[in-house]
Design a protein around this motif. Structure first.
Motif, PDB file in Angstrom:
ATOM      1  N   THR A 185      57.051  40.794  34.428  1.00 25.15           N
ATOM      2  CA  THR A 185      56.090  41.542  33.624  1.00 25.15           C
ATOM      3  C   THR A 185      55.444  42.601  34.507  1.00 25.15           C
ATOM      4  OG1 THR A 185      55.614  39.620  32.240  1.00 25.15           O
ATOM      5  CG2 THR A 185      54.013  41.419  32.203  1.00 25.15           C
ATOM      6  N   VAL A 186      55.535  43.847  34.076  1.00 22.68           N
ATOM      7  CA  VAL A 186      54.971  44.970  34.826  1.00 22.68           C
ATOM      8  C   VAL A 186      53.660  45.387  34.170  1.00 22.68           C
ATOM      9  CG1 VAL A 186      55.347  47.335  35.622  1.00 22.68           C
ATOM     10  CG2 VAL A 186      57.275  45.738  35.490  1.00 22.68           C
ATOM     11  N   TYR A 187      52.644  45.636  35.003  1.00 19.45           N
ATOM     12  CA  TYR A 187      51.325  46.002  34.508  1.00 19.45           C
ATOM     13  C   TYR A 187      50.973  47.434  34.918  1.00 19.45           C
ATOM     14  CZ  TYR A 187      51.087  40.943  34.001  1.00 19.45           C
ATOM     15  OH  TYR A 187      51.350  39.647  33.657  1.00 19.45           O
ATOM     16  N   THR A 188      49.834  47.883  34.471  1.00 19.83           N
ATOM     17  CA  THR A 188      49.350  49.200  34.890  1.00 19.83           C
ATOM     18  C   THR A 188      48.818  49.115  36.314  1.00 19.83           C
ATOM     19  OG1 THR A 188      47.093  48.797  34.138  1.00 19.83           O
ATOM     20  CG2 THR A 188      48.627  49.750  32.533  1.00 19.83           C
ATOM     21  N   TYR A 189      48.613  50.287  36.898  1.00 24.78           N
ATOM     22  CA  TYR A 189      48.001  50.338  38.230  1.00 24.78           C
ATOM     23  C   TYR A 189      46.671  49.593  38.220  1.00 24.78           C
ATOM     24  CZ  TYR A 189      45.980  52.362  42.496  1.00 24.78           C
ATOM     25  OH  TYR A 189      45.402  52.541  43.727  1.00 24.78           O
ATOM     26  N   GLY A 190      45.857  49.901  37.226  1.00 25.39           N
ATOM     27  CA  GLY A 190      44.569  49.216  37.116  1.00 25.39           C
ATOM     28  C   GLY A 190      44.717  47.732  36.866  1.00 25.39           C
ATOM     29  N   PRO A 226      45.870  61.007  41.660  1.00 28.80           N
ATOM     30  CA  PRO A 226      45.234  60.464  40.454  1.00 28.80           C
ATOM     31  C   PRO A 226      44.817  59.009  40.608  1.00 28.80           C
ATOM     32  CG  PRO A 226      47.606  60.700  40.147  1.00 28.80           C
ATOM     33  CD  PRO A 226      47.264  61.416  41.414  1.00 28.80           C
ATOM     34  N   GLN A 227      45.469  58.291  41.538  1.00 25.89           N
ATOM     35  CA  GLN A 227      45.080  56.895  41.747  1.00 25.89           C
ATOM     36  C   GLN A 227      43.620  56.774  42.172  1.00 25.89           C
ATOM     37  OE1 GLN A 227      47.974  58.161  42.717  1.00 25.89           O
ATOM     38  NE2 GLN A 227      49.644  56.688  42.447  1.00 25.89           N
ATOM     39  N   THR A 228      43.066  57.863  42.727  1.00 23.95           N
ATOM     40  CA  THR A 228      41.656  57.838  43.112  1.00 23.95           C
ATOM     41  C   THR A 228      40.779  57.595  41.892  1.00 23.95           C
ATOM     42  OG1 THR A 228      42.010  59.334  44.983  1.00 23.95           O
ATOM     43  CG2 THR A 228      39.770  59.181  44.111  1.00 23.95           C
ATOM     44  N   GLU A 229      41.050  58.324  40.831  1.00 24.07           N
ATOM     45  CA  GLU A 229      40.265  58.173  39.603  1.00 24.07           C
ATOM     46  C   GLU A 229      40.443  56.780  39.016  1.00 24.07           C
ATOM     47  OE1 GLU A 229      41.571  61.313  37.092  1.00 24.07           O
ATOM     48  OE2 GLU A 229      40.453  62.860  38.172  1.00 24.07           O
ATOM     49  N   TRP A 230      41.659  56.297  39.063  1.00 29.58           N
ATOM     50  CA  TRP A 230      41.920  54.978  38.493  1.00 29.58           C
ATOM     51  C   TRP A 230      41.221  53.880  39.289  1.00 29.58           C
ATOM     52  CZ3 TRP A 230      47.903  56.053  38.314  1.00 29.58           C
ATOM     53  CH2 TRP A 230      48.146  57.072  37.384  1.00 29.58           C
ATOM     54  N   ALA A 231      41.314  53.969  40.621  1.00 32.46           N
ATOM     55  CA  ALA A 231      40.672  52.950  41.457  1.00 32.46           C
ATOM     56  C   ALA A 231      39.157  52.994  41.293  1.00 32.46           C
ATOM     57  CB  ALA A 231      41.055  53.153  42.921  1.00 32.46           C
ATOM     58  N   ALA A 232      38.598  54.209  41.211  1.00 35.11           N
ATOM     59  CA  ALA A 232      37.151  54.346  41.024  1.00 35.11           C
ATOM     60  C   ALA A 232      36.728  53.743  39.686  1.00 35.11           C
ATOM     61  CB  ALA A 232      36.749  55.816  41.097  1.00 35.11           C
ATOM     62  N   TYR A 233      37.542  53.962  38.669  1.00 29.70           N
ATOM     63  CA  TYR A 233      37.235  53.425  37.341  1.00 29.70           C
ATOM     64  C   TYR A 233      37.239  51.895  37.360  1.00 29.70           C
ATOM     65  CZ  TYR A 233      37.648  52.457  32.347  1.00 29.70           C
ATOM     66  OH  TYR A 233      37.442  51.977  31.077  1.00 29.70           O
ATOM     67  N   VAL A 234      38.286  51.320  37.961  1.00 26.26           N
ATOM     68  CA  VAL A 234      38.391  49.859  38.008  1.00 26.26           C
ATOM     69  C   VAL A 234      37.255  49.268  38.842  1.00 26.26           C
ATOM     70  CG1 VAL A 234      39.799  47.920  38.802  1.00 26.26           C
ATOM     71  CG2 VAL A 234      40.874  49.841  37.621  1.00 26.26           C
ATOM     72  N   ALA A 235      36.921  49.931  39.957  1.00 28.79           N
ATOM     73  CA  ALA A 235      35.831  49.442  40.804  1.00 28.79           C
ATOM     74  C   ALA A 235      34.527  49.403  40.027  1.00 28.79           C
ATOM     75  CB  ALA A 235      35.689  50.327  42.038  1.00 28.79           C
ATOM     76  N   ILE A 250      52.967  50.890  35.535  1.00 30.64           N
ATOM     77  CA  ILE A 250      52.602  51.747  34.412  1.00 30.64           C
ATOM     78  C   ILE A 250      51.394  52.577  34.834  1.00 30.64           C
ATOM     79  CG2 ILE A 250      51.850  51.807  32.009  1.00 30.64           C
ATOM     80  CD1 ILE A 250      53.156  49.034  31.682  1.00 30.64           C
ATOM     81  N   PRO A 251      51.462  53.900  34.727  1.00 31.44           N
ATOM     82  CA  PRO A 251      50.328  54.727  35.142  1.00 31.44           C
ATOM     83  C   PRO A 251      49.065  54.391  34.358  1.00 31.44           C
ATOM     84  CG  PRO A 251      52.284  56.074  34.816  1.00 31.44           C
ATOM     85  CD  PRO A 251      52.592  54.719  34.262  1.00 31.44           C
ATOM     86  N   GLY A 252      47.918  54.536  35.012  1.00 35.18           N
ATOM     87  CA  GLY A 252      46.649  54.353  34.331  1.00 35.18           C
ATOM     88  C   GLY A 252      45.983  53.026  34.618  1.00 35.18           C
ATOM     89  N   VAL A 253      44.974  52.718  33.824  1.00 32.27           N
ATOM     90  CA  VAL A 253      44.161  51.528  34.065  1.00 32.27           C
ATOM     91  C   VAL A 253      44.074  50.623  32.845  1.00 32.27           C
ATOM     92  CG1 VAL A 253      42.767  52.655  35.834  1.00 32.27           C
ATOM     93  CG2 VAL A 253      42.070  52.825  33.441  1.00 32.27           C
ATOM     94  N   HIS A 259      50.900  54.576  46.876  1.00 34.97           N
ATOM     95  CA  HIS A 259      51.790  55.698  47.174  1.00 34.97           C
ATOM     96  C   HIS A 259      53.193  55.493  46.595  1.00 34.97           C
ATOM     97  CE1 HIS A 259      49.492  58.403  49.649  1.00 34.97           C
ATOM     98  NE2 HIS A 259      49.140  57.469  50.506  1.00 34.97           N
ATOM     99  N   ASN A 260      53.623  54.249  46.497  1.00 37.90           N
ATOM    100  CA  ASN A 260      55.013  53.963  46.119  1.00 37.90           C
ATOM    101  C   ASN A 260      55.168  53.442  44.697  1.00 37.90           C
ATOM    102  OD1 ASN A 260      55.889  54.557  48.809  1.00 37.90           O
ATOM    103  ND2 ASN A 260      55.084  52.560  49.418  1.00 37.90           N
TER     104      ASN A 260
END
Length: 552
Positions: free
Chosen positions: A174-179, A218-227, A154-157, A139-140
């Motif tokens: 070092t900052v990474y993507t959500y994924g 949109p984090q739903t799609e990203w989390a589902a993708y990573v899972a 960084i948005p995305g995976v 959320h944050n």
């Protein structure tokens, strides 16, 4: 397929932005309503008030760690003192404490990035083989990358990253993507022999103008993708709870939040905790089988009743004037026990779910109303009769008082018995809640005024039309609900029989209809009130009147 393509598109966008340099990185994602969580929880205080990671473990039992933000644990202590609750507080009710401990390590204001850098190392050290970790965070993940709270990801995976220098401290990070952060959590869980579960975010009180439904993040799609990519279980909490909110009235949806559009009330937090449990329990992922075997209480609580085809059910709610001991012919009786004397049992099933000593508030808080709500089917009827126990102390040991009146208002109170915090609403609010819930299920609510007492000021029976009577009428105006004025129907009957110039004479004469005190009725009084219900139904031409016995 749409989710996969969307995730791939975000990966490409993030990689392109990284190649172009810091200034061209995509902005952190916000929902369409621009809702932002600025919960200012203190990490220093949190480390003192939260359980030290792993300390709830019982012997060799596993621990279920919850990783998230203020929607999972609100406030440093997470005790609801501000009226807001995180769902992690209620998660333990769905797991057998003799088999697994549930440890809420979430903290308000954390992003996927800041939790990983500031709090995750301590959780990581506490992990043991066989533990479970629910990761529901994101959320944050907004705001600046390199200043202020510096919690953006960084948005995305994608696998891209960014080196930043925090302006205030000069610290490099070092900052990474959500994924990218999710993959780090997963890898480190596995290194410790623990089982990670990715879970999408809780929904917010934010509507998509195009669909008219709660915003899906949109984090739903990203989390589902990573899972899927990492081969770990995924539970779509955002969709499970979002679908529930979509099915509610707008008023009901809103009281699942408190104070803003992000943080949940106790109602919202309990909904999300149940949704999380339902998602885990319903998963067909074989990796979750050991955790599923440690779950409990996921099945919805219902009223145990046998339905007969073609016969609706009349649920009768209320207090001891509706359901009492109902056994000794010379004892106290509630009129619900005498419903069979006025309703045709061949046409309708009467179920008396009233409970002595309850107010609107305590009936709801104890889960009694939830059982009725979960049992309702289209065509059912619900008689709602409360009032005798509502206007009394709010925070004392009985914990049943409400705010007088019908305003859409509430206040946080600290209970004297155990120091627990509870948001208490008005008398009318609780009635509107039950009325709204009935209609949601296709059932017909009928508001019933409280029974009269054996009090005879000036030789006529007491009428409480300036308090409860006024509030009932206001609720009727607000909701359009059918109203049975049993209070005045029974009072009219008593006045016709016993009114006199002497208070004591009238009270003594009417005592045959009461037992033990001025409120509770004898068998004769219970039957009188049941007759008043029948008369009231006919007077207002209620659809329920069709199920009365002839001549009653």
């Amino acid at each position: 397929m749409k989710r996969l393509l969307s995730a791939i598109a975000f990966i490409a966008a993030a990689q392109l932005a990284a190649a172009q340099g810091f200034d061209n990185l995509p902005d952190p994602v916000e929902d369409v309503n621009k809702v932002v969580d600025n919960t200012p929880d203190s990490i220093a205080k949190a480390l003192m008030s939260r359980p030290e990671p792993g300390t709830t473990r019982k012997g060799d039992n596993p621990v279920l760690f919850l990783i998230g933000n203020s929607t999972m644990r609100n406030g440093t202590k997470g005790d609801g003192s501000n009226g807001q609750w995180g769902w992690g507080f209620f998660a333990s009710k769905y797991f057998n404490a003799n088999k697994i401990s549930v440890e809420n390590q979430a903290l308000g204001g954390m992003s996927t990035r800041t939790f990983y850098t500031k709090l995750w190392p301590m959780v990581r050290k506490a992990l043991r083989k066989g533990d479970w970790v629910i990761i529901s965070i994101g959320h944050n993940d907004n705001g600046p990358y390199n200043e202020g709270r510096a919690r953006a990801v960084i948005p995305g995976v994608g696998t891209d990253s960014l080196c930043v220098t925090i302006k205030e401290t000069g610290e490099k990070e070092t900052v990474y993507t959500y994924g990218g952060y999710l993959r780090k959590y997963i890898a480190e869980c596995r290194e410790a022999g623990a089982h990670p579960i990715l879970m999408s975010l809780t929904p917010r009180d934010a509507y998509d103008e195009k669909t008219g439904k709660i915003v899906r993040k949109p984090q739903t799609e990203w989390a589902a993708y990573v899972a899927a990519q990492e081969g770990v279980p995924f539970v779509d909490l955002n969709e499970i709870s979002g679908s529930k909110l979509d099915s509610y009235s707008k008023w009901k949806e809103q009281y699942h939040f408190f104070g803003d559009h992000i943080h949940t009330s106790a109602y919202g937090a309990e909904m999300n905790a149940r949704s999380a449990a339902e998602g885990i329990a319903a998963s067909r992922n074989p990796d979750l089988k050991p955790l599923q075997d440690m779950m409990m209480g996921v099945q919805l609580p219902v009223v145990q009743v046998t339905r007969e085809k073609g016969k609706p059910i009349v649920f009768i709610t209320g207090d001891s004037t509706v359901k009492n001991k109902d056994s000794d012919k010379d004892g106290m009786w509630g009129w619900g026990s005498q419903a069979y004397t006025v309703f045709d049992q061949d046409k309708v099933t009467c179920v008396n779910v009233a409970k002595a000593g309850r107010s609107t508030r305590s009936y709801v808080r104890e889960g009694r109303w939830e059982q009725v709500y979960n049992t309702l089917q289209p065509g059912d009827f619900v008689l709602l009769q409360f009032g005798h126990n509502d206007i009394c102390p709010i925070a004392d040991a009985k914990e049943r008082g409400v705010i007088p009146g019908t305003a859409d208002t509430c206040h946080v109170y600290k209970m004297e018995k155990d120091g627990r915090y509870e948001v208490v609403y008005s008398f009318g609010w609780y009635l509107r809640k039950m009325i709204d819930d009935c209609r949601e299920k296709g059932a017909t609510p009928i508001l019933v005024s409280l029974t009269p007492r054996n009090e005879w000021p000036h030789g006529k029976v007491e009428r409480r039309n300036d308090s409860y009577g006024k509030w009932y009428r206001e609720v009727v105006e607000q909701t359009g609900v059918d109203f049975l004025d049993v209070h005045n129907i029974s009072a009219d009957f008593l006045d016709r029989k016993f009114a006199s110039k002497s208070e004591e004479k009238s009270k003594k004469a009417a005592s045959r209809y009461f037992n033990n005190d001025h409120t509770h009725t004898s068998l004769a009084g219970a039957r009188m009130n049941a007759q008043s219900v029948a008369k009231g139904l006919r007077d207002i031409n209620s659809p329920l009147a069709a199920y009365l016995k002839k001549g009653k």
